[in-house]
Scaffold this motif. Structure first.
Motif, PDB file in Angstrom:
ATOM      1  N   VAL A  58       6.824  -4.822  -5.480  1.00  9.98           N
ATOM      2  CA  VAL A  58       5.567  -4.722  -6.220  1.00  9.98           C
ATOM      3  C   VAL A  58       4.456  -5.216  -5.300  1.00  9.98           C
ATOM      4  O   VAL A  58       4.532  -6.319  -4.752  1.00  9.98           O
ATOM      5  CB  VAL A  58       5.600  -5.557  -7.522  1.00  9.98           C
ATOM      6  N   LEU A  59       3.440  -4.394  -5.122  1.00  6.58           N
ATOM      7  CA  LEU A  59       2.327  -4.727  -4.233  1.00  6.58           C
ATOM      8  C   LEU A  59       1.164  -5.322  -5.019  1.00  6.58           C
ATOM      9  O   LEU A  59       1.075  -5.163  -6.244  1.00  6.58           O
ATOM     10  CB  LEU A  59       1.858  -3.470  -3.500  1.00  6.58           C
ATOM     11  N   GLU A  92       5.019  -1.746  -9.833  1.00  4.64           N
ATOM     12  CA  GLU A  92       5.336  -2.397 -11.111  1.00  4.64           C
ATOM     13  C   GLU A  92       5.624  -1.351 -12.196  1.00  4.64           C
ATOM     14  O   GLU A  92       4.928  -0.342 -12.270  1.00  4.64           O
ATOM     15  CB  GLU A  92       4.158  -3.280 -11.536  1.00  4.64           C
ATOM     16  N   THR A  93       6.640  -1.612 -13.003  1.00  5.00           N
ATOM     17  CA  THR A  93       7.004  -0.684 -14.074  1.00  5.00           C
ATOM     18  C   THR A  93       6.033  -0.835 -15.239  1.00  5.00           C
ATOM     19  O   THR A  93       5.708  -1.956 -15.655  1.00  5.00           O
ATOM     20  CB  THR A  93       8.444  -0.948 -14.536  1.00  5.00           C
ATOM     21  N   PRO A 154       5.733   2.236  -4.046  1.00  7.17           N
ATOM     22  CA  PRO A 154       4.994   1.576  -2.966  1.00  7.17           C
ATOM     23  C   PRO A 154       4.881   2.421  -1.687  1.00  7.17           C
ATOM     24  O   PRO A 154       3.990   2.193  -0.871  1.00  7.17           O
ATOM     25  CB  PRO A 154       5.803   0.301  -2.701  1.00  7.17           C
ATOM     26  N   ALA A 155       5.745   3.409  -1.515  1.00  4.48           N
ATOM     27  CA  ALA A 155       5.659   4.278  -0.336  1.00  4.48           C
ATOM     28  C   ALA A 155       4.343   5.047  -0.293  1.00  4.48           C
ATOM     29  O   ALA A 155       3.980   5.596   0.753  1.00  4.48           O
ATOM     30  CB  ALA A 155       6.840   5.251  -0.324  1.00  4.48           C
ATOM     31  N   ILE A 156       3.609   5.069  -1.391  1.00  6.02           N
ATOM     32  CA  ILE A 156       2.328   5.788  -1.431  1.00  6.02           C
ATOM     33  C   ILE A 156       1.344   5.220  -0.417  1.00  6.02           C
ATOM     34  O   ILE A 156       0.522   5.943   0.135  1.00  6.02           O
ATOM     35  CB  ILE A 156       1.725   5.792  -2.858  1.00  6.02           C
ATOM     36  N   VAL A 157       1.429   3.907  -0.145  1.00  2.00           N
ATOM     37  CA  VAL A 157       0.466   3.292   0.786  1.00  2.00           C
ATOM     38  C   VAL A 157       0.737   3.688   2.239  1.00  2.00           C
ATOM     39  O   VAL A 157      -0.129   3.494   3.095  1.00  2.00           O
ATOM     40  CB  VAL A 157       0.431   1.753   0.633  1.00  2.00           C
ATOM     41  N   ASP A 158       1.931   4.218   2.527  1.00  2.00           N
ATOM     42  CA  ASP A 158       2.260   4.659   3.886  1.00  2.00           C
ATOM     43  C   ASP A 158       2.167   6.171   4.061  1.00  2.00           C
ATOM     44  O   ASP A 158       2.358   6.673   5.164  1.00  2.00           O
ATOM     45  CB  ASP A 158       3.681   4.205   4.252  1.00  2.00           C
TER      46      ASP A 158
END
Length: 196
Positions: A58-59, A92-93, A154-158
């Motif tokens: 979770v970011l 986060e869910t 979280p892979a969206i930020v990369d």
């Protein structure tokens, strides 16, 4: 002997034509499931991903998720999101709800198609559970609240195409489907009672 060469040449043409027709028909039949598989794997066209559980990471970064609802022309239900948007932490869910009401005097079955905009976010919008995974049947006058459990991967930020997206829109469209047999029997019983 010439007639034999003509016959075999014509036979090859017929066989080649039949093979082409059968091949094209097979490709046409397989196109929809193959395209669906392609969209699910790549997120193409805003197709979301699916998971059995939430993310382990979770970011601190957030993204605004908007919720949209529509109906096909013949769908009589009232259908809307219970919340129009929520700010979510990436990874986060979260749980969101949509509401549907059947204002008619007969049971109506429906299924929801969905997509995510912008399309680049589709691969990173992950559903754990959703009302759209199965057919919904509403009885006359019934209102239900339908959940969707999701997270933004979280892979969206990369991802160079998706990072920095300020908001994601989750859209559903409800379509009328055939009633399951047990409900169709109820509808037939009601029709008999009203005509007597």
């Amino acid at each position: 002997m010439r007639w034999w060469r003509d016959l075999t040449a014509n036979g090859r043409v017929v066989a080649l034509t039949l093979a082409t027709v059968i091949g094209m028909g097979s490709l046409g039949w397989a196109a929809v499931p193959l395209y669906d598989l392609f969209c699910r794997v790549t997120g193409y066209g805003g197709t979301t991903a699916r998971a059995e559980a939430g993310s382990d990471v979770v970011l601190d970064q957030t993204v605004l998720v908007r919720f949209d609802a529509s109906r096909e022309r013949d769908m009589p239900w009232d259908f809307r999101p219970e919340q129009t948007s929520m700010e979510v932490r990436i990874g986060e869910t979260h749980l969101a709800f949509y509401e549907a009401t059947n204002p008619t005097d007969a049971p109506v079955a429906g299924t929801a198609s969905y997509n995510v905009a912008p399309y680049a976010a589709g691969l990173h919008f992950v559903k754990i559970d959703c009302f759209c995974f199965e057919e919904q049947v509403l009885m006359p006058g019934e209102t239900i609240s339908m959940p969707v459990t999701f997270y933004v991967d979280p892979a969206i930020v990369d991802d160079p195409e998706a990072k920095g997206i300020p908001e994601i829109t989750l859209s559903y469209t409800f379509h009328v489907t055939d009633l399951p047999d047990e409900y169709a029997a109820l509808q037939d019983d009601d029709a008999v009672r009203t005509t007597n």
